[in-house]
Design an enzyme around this catalytic site. Structure first.
Site, PDB file in Angstrom:
ATOM      1  N   ASN A 192       0.823  -1.224   0.388  1.00  0.00           N
ATOM      2  CA  ASN A 192      -0.143  -0.325  -0.560  1.00  0.00           C
ATOM      3  C   ASN A 192       1.070   1.061   0.108  1.00  0.00           C
ATOM      4  O   ASN A 192       1.007   1.839   0.824  1.00  0.00           O
ATOM      5  CB  ASN A 192      -1.184  -0.147   0.878  1.00  0.00           C
ATOM      6  CG  ASN A 192      -1.623   1.100   1.208  1.00  0.00           C
ATOM      7  OD1 ASN A 192      -1.806   1.658   0.188  1.00  0.00           O
ATOM      8  ND2 ASN A 192      -1.881   1.217   2.586  1.00  0.00           N
ATOM      9  N   LYS A 233       0.304   4.263   0.017  1.00  0.00           N
ATOM     10  CA  LYS A 233      -0.605   5.515   0.460  1.00  0.00           C
ATOM     11  C   LYS A 233      -0.566   6.802  -0.709  1.00  0.00           C
ATOM     12  O   LYS A 233      -0.713   7.013  -1.878  1.00  0.00           O
ATOM     13  CB  LYS A 233       0.226   5.784   2.124  1.00  0.00           C
ATOM     14  CG  LYS A 233      -0.181   4.775   2.217  1.00  0.00           C
ATOM     15  CD  LYS A 233       0.535   4.826   4.005  1.00  0.00           C
ATOM     16  CE  LYS A 233       0.322   3.624   4.883  1.00  0.00           C
ATOM     17  NZ  LYS A 233       0.382   4.006   6.459  1.00  0.00           N
ATOM     18  N   HIS A 249      -9.308   0.363   5.405  1.00  0.00           N
ATOM     19  CA  HIS A 249      -8.081   1.033   5.863  1.00  0.00           C
ATOM     20  C   HIS A 249      -7.720   1.873   7.106  1.00  0.00           C
ATOM     21  O   HIS A 249      -8.876   2.634   7.001  1.00  0.00           O
ATOM     22  CB  HIS A 249      -7.370   0.909   4.421  1.00  0.00           C
ATOM     23  CG  HIS A 249      -5.412   1.739   5.601  1.00  0.00           C
ATOM     24  ND1 HIS A 249      -5.010   2.571   6.437  1.00  0.00           N
ATOM     25  CD2 HIS A 249      -4.421   0.561   5.386  1.00  0.00           C
ATOM     26  CE1 HIS A 249      -3.597   2.490   6.110  1.00  0.00           C
ATOM     27  NE2 HIS A 249      -3.457   1.161   5.405  1.00  0.00           N
ATOM     28  N   GLU A 251      -6.306   4.328   8.272  1.00  0.00           N
ATOM     29  CA  GLU A 251      -6.594   6.058   7.978  1.00  0.00           C
ATOM     30  C   GLU A 251      -7.642   6.361   6.851  1.00  0.00           C
ATOM     31  O   GLU A 251      -8.062   7.832   7.596  1.00  0.00           O
ATOM     32  CB  GLU A 251      -5.039   5.962   6.692  1.00  0.00           C
ATOM     33  CG  GLU A 251      -3.652   5.603   7.800  1.00  0.00           C
ATOM     34  CD  GLU A 251      -2.627   5.530   6.723  1.00  0.00           C
ATOM     35  OE1 GLU A 251      -1.774   5.427   7.353  1.00  0.00           O
ATOM     36  OE2 GLU A 251      -2.875   5.495   5.403  1.00  0.00           O
ATOM     37  N   GLU A 309      -5.055  -5.417  11.373  1.00  0.00           N
ATOM     38  CA  GLU A 309      -3.670  -4.019  11.423  1.00  0.00           C
ATOM     39  C   GLU A 309      -4.253  -2.858  12.349  1.00  0.00           C
ATOM     40  O   GLU A 309      -5.840  -2.118  12.668  1.00  0.00           O
ATOM     41  CB  GLU A 309      -4.354  -3.154  10.323  1.00  0.00           C
ATOM     42  CG  GLU A 309      -5.310  -2.246   9.580  1.00  0.00           C
ATOM     43  CD  GLU A 309      -5.199  -1.965   8.246  1.00  0.00           C
ATOM     44  OE1 GLU A 309      -4.338  -1.719   8.056  1.00  0.00           O
ATOM     45  OE2 GLU A 309      -5.952  -0.282   8.567  1.00  0.00           O
ATOM     46  N   GLY A 314       2.721   3.616  10.864  1.00  0.00           N
ATOM     47  CA  GLY A 314       2.912   4.218  11.101  1.00  0.00           C
ATOM     48  C   GLY A 314       3.877   4.755  12.145  1.00  0.00           C
ATOM     49  O   GLY A 314       4.439   6.350  11.967  1.00  0.00           O
ATOM     50  N   SER A 332       3.250  -1.014  10.302  1.00  0.00           N
ATOM     51  CA  SER A 332       4.976  -1.072  10.919  1.00  0.00           C
ATOM     52  C   SER A 332       5.572  -2.671  10.708  1.00  0.00           C
ATOM     53  O   SER A 332       6.109  -3.024  10.616  1.00  0.00           O
ATOM     54  CB  SER A 332       4.546  -1.347  11.939  1.00  0.00           C
ATOM     55  OG  SER A 332       4.595   0.579  12.137  1.00  0.00           O
TER      56      SER A 332
END
Length: 249
Positions: free
Chosen positions: A9, A11, A96, A98, A168, A174, A213
Site C-alpha cells: 500500500n 498510500k 484501511h 487511515e 491492522e 506508521g 509497521s
C-alpha cells in the site's frame, strides 16, 4: 496450502513517474513464484501505470486504495469500482485505518464499498483493527469481529465472493510499533473462527493478512505465525529494494 499474499500500500506516494521506475526495478528483480500473489496498491493517478507494467504478470495484481459506492454521478474526486476495474485494478482496499480514523469512514460505508466491489467483480480486502485505547480496554476481539460482520453485511452470497481480511492495529500504523507475532496470530485466530461461523468451511480459505509497521526485519517472523497468510505493507513498500526483500520473504 494457501498462496501467500503480500500487498504493498503506497498510500500517497509514487506518482506515475516514480511508479514506472518502481515497477521496472521490482519486476526485473522479482521472478514469478507459484506460492504467492503480489498486490500493488498505488495512488489512483498511478493505477494505469502500475497495471500496464504488470499486464503480463498474473502473479502481480494491481489494486486501488479506495472506491466510492455509487456507480457514477456528481461525486467530485471519487472513483467508482467499475472505473477502478477499467483502469486495471482487480483488488480494492476497504476500511484501511487511515480511511476510518483520518477520513471518518464508518462500518456502514465500508459495507457499501464491499458491495460495490463485489458487484464490479473486484476482490476486496476488508481491513479491521483497534486503537490503543480499545486494546487497553480489552475490546479488540469484540471490535474486529464487529467490523468484519458489519463490513460484509450488505454483500450477498458471501460464500462465493472473492475477499480477504487484513488485521491492522491502528496503534501500529506508521508508528514503528508492531504487534508481536503472537499478538497477530491470536487476533487472526479469532477472525478465522468468526469466518467459520459465518461461511462454514469456506472460512478456512479466506486469506488473513497482517498490517502495521511491517518491514524487512520483522516480515519473516510475522509470516511464520499461525493464521498469518500474508502482509499488508505501508512505508516499507514504497521503495523497490525494500519491497523486493519483503516480497521474496
Amino acid at each position: 496450502m494457501k498462496r501467500r499474499v503480500l500487498a504493498a500500500n503506497w498510500k500517497m506516494n509514487n506518482g506515475p513517474t516514480a511508479a514506472k521506475a518502481f515497477m521496472n526495478a521490482f519486476l526485473a528483480g522479482y521472478a514469478p513464484r507459484t506460492d504467492r500473489t503480489i498486490i500493488i496498491f498505488p495512488p489512483a493517478v498511478a493505477l494505469t501505470t502500475v497495471s500496464s507494467a504488470a499486464a503480463e504478470r498474473d502473479d502481480v495484481l494491481t489494486g486501488v486504495q479506495n472506491i466510492y459506492w455509487a456507480e457514477k454521478g456528481a461525486f467530485t474526486g471519487e472513483l467508482s469500482a467499475s472505473m477502478a476495474g477499467d483502469a486495471g485494478a482487480s483488488v480494492v482496499l476497504v476500511g484501511h485505518s487511515e480511511r476510518r480514523h483520518v477520513f471518518g469512514e464508518t462500518d456502514a460505508q465500508c459495507a457499501k464499498k464491499c458491495l460495490a466491489a463485489s458487484r464490479a467483480k473486484l476482490t476486496f480486502i476488508l481491513c479491521v483493527g483497534e486503537t490503543i485505547a480499545q486494546r487497553e480496554a480489552g475490546e479488540t476481539e469484540r471490535l474486529v469481529t464487529r467490523q468484519l460482520r458489519e463490513g460484509v453485511s450488505q454483500t450477498p452470497n458471501l460464500i462465493s465472493v472473492d475477499f480477504l481480511l487484513a488485521y491492522e492495529p491502528v496503534w501500529a500504523i506508521g508508528t514503528g510499533l508492531t504487534a508481536s507475532a503472537g499478538d497477530a496470530s491470536a487476533i487472526h485466530t479469532v477472525l478465522r473462527s468468526e469466518l467459520r461461523q459465518m461461511i462454514g468451511t469456506r472460512g478456512e480459505e479466506i486469506p488473513i493478512l497482517y498490517g502495521g509497521s511491517v518491514n524487512t526485519s520483522n516480515a519473516a517472523t510475522l509470516l511464520a505465525a499461525p493464521e498469518v497468510d500474508g502482509l499488508l505493507v505501508g512505508g516499507a513498500s514504497v521503495e523497490a529494494t525494500s519491497w523486493l526483500t519483503i516480497a521474496q520473504t
